[in-house]
Design a protein around this motif. Structure first.
Motif, short mmCIF file in Angstrom:
data_model
loop_
_atom_site.label_atom_id
_atom_site.label_comp_id
_atom_site.label_asym_id
_atom_site.label_seq_id
_atom_site.Cartn_x
_atom_site.Cartn_y
_atom_site.Cartn_z
N ASN A 196 2.73 9.32 -2.01
CA ASN A 196 1.55 9.78 -2.74
C ASN A 196 0.51 10.44 -1.84
OD1 ASN A 196 1.93 8.85 -5.64
ND2 ASN A 196 2.46 7.02 -4.47
N SER A 197 0.94 10.80 -0.62
CA SER A 197 0.08 11.48 0.37
C SER A 197 -1.22 10.72 0.63
CB SER A 197 -0.23 12.91 -0.10
OG SER A 197 0.96 13.64 -0.24
N SER A 247 2.96 6.97 1.51
CA SER A 247 3.43 8.27 2.00
C SER A 247 3.87 9.16 0.85
CB SER A 247 4.60 8.08 2.97
OG SER A 247 4.16 7.40 4.12
#
Length: 107
Positions: free
Chosen positions: A24-25, A22
């Motif tokens: 680091n998308s 999350s």
């Protein structure tokens, strides 16, 4: 792909891994399975709880900590306090013990 058998949140690193993804998308999807703490005993025909025997509770313990030390090891240095609050628990389940001879130290 990261594969883990059973319940990925039970004695796993799923929460940490999800936070890293999350942060680091990175998209992810968790598919839940059945934990061995339930599946194993059921496959052996052993009920974790049973009204006929007045067995109403069970607790699951990790037999090994993150450093590989764990329950049933011979030295006090590796002692884990699993006995802390099992007075009212009817059935105890130990996962990741590693070797059957370690069970002797627990019983």
């Amino acid at each position: 792909v990261r594969l883990k058998g059973g319940d990925p949140f039970l004695f796993g690193r799923t929460y940490t891994e999800i936070n890293a993804l999350s942060s680091n998308s990175i998209p992810y999807h968790v598919t839940f399975g059945l934990s061995s703490c339930v599946a194993g005993v059921h496959m052996a025909g052993i009920p974790l709880t049973d009204a006929a025997t007045s067995c109403q509770s069970f607790a699951v313990f990790s037999g090994t900590n993150a450093l590989g030390k764990g329950l049933g090891d011979d030295t006090d240095e590796n002692e884990m306090n699993w006995e802390m609050d099992v007075g009212g628990v009817d059935t105890l389940v130990f996962l990741m013990i590693g070797r059957l001879d370690k069970l002797r130290n627990l019983c």
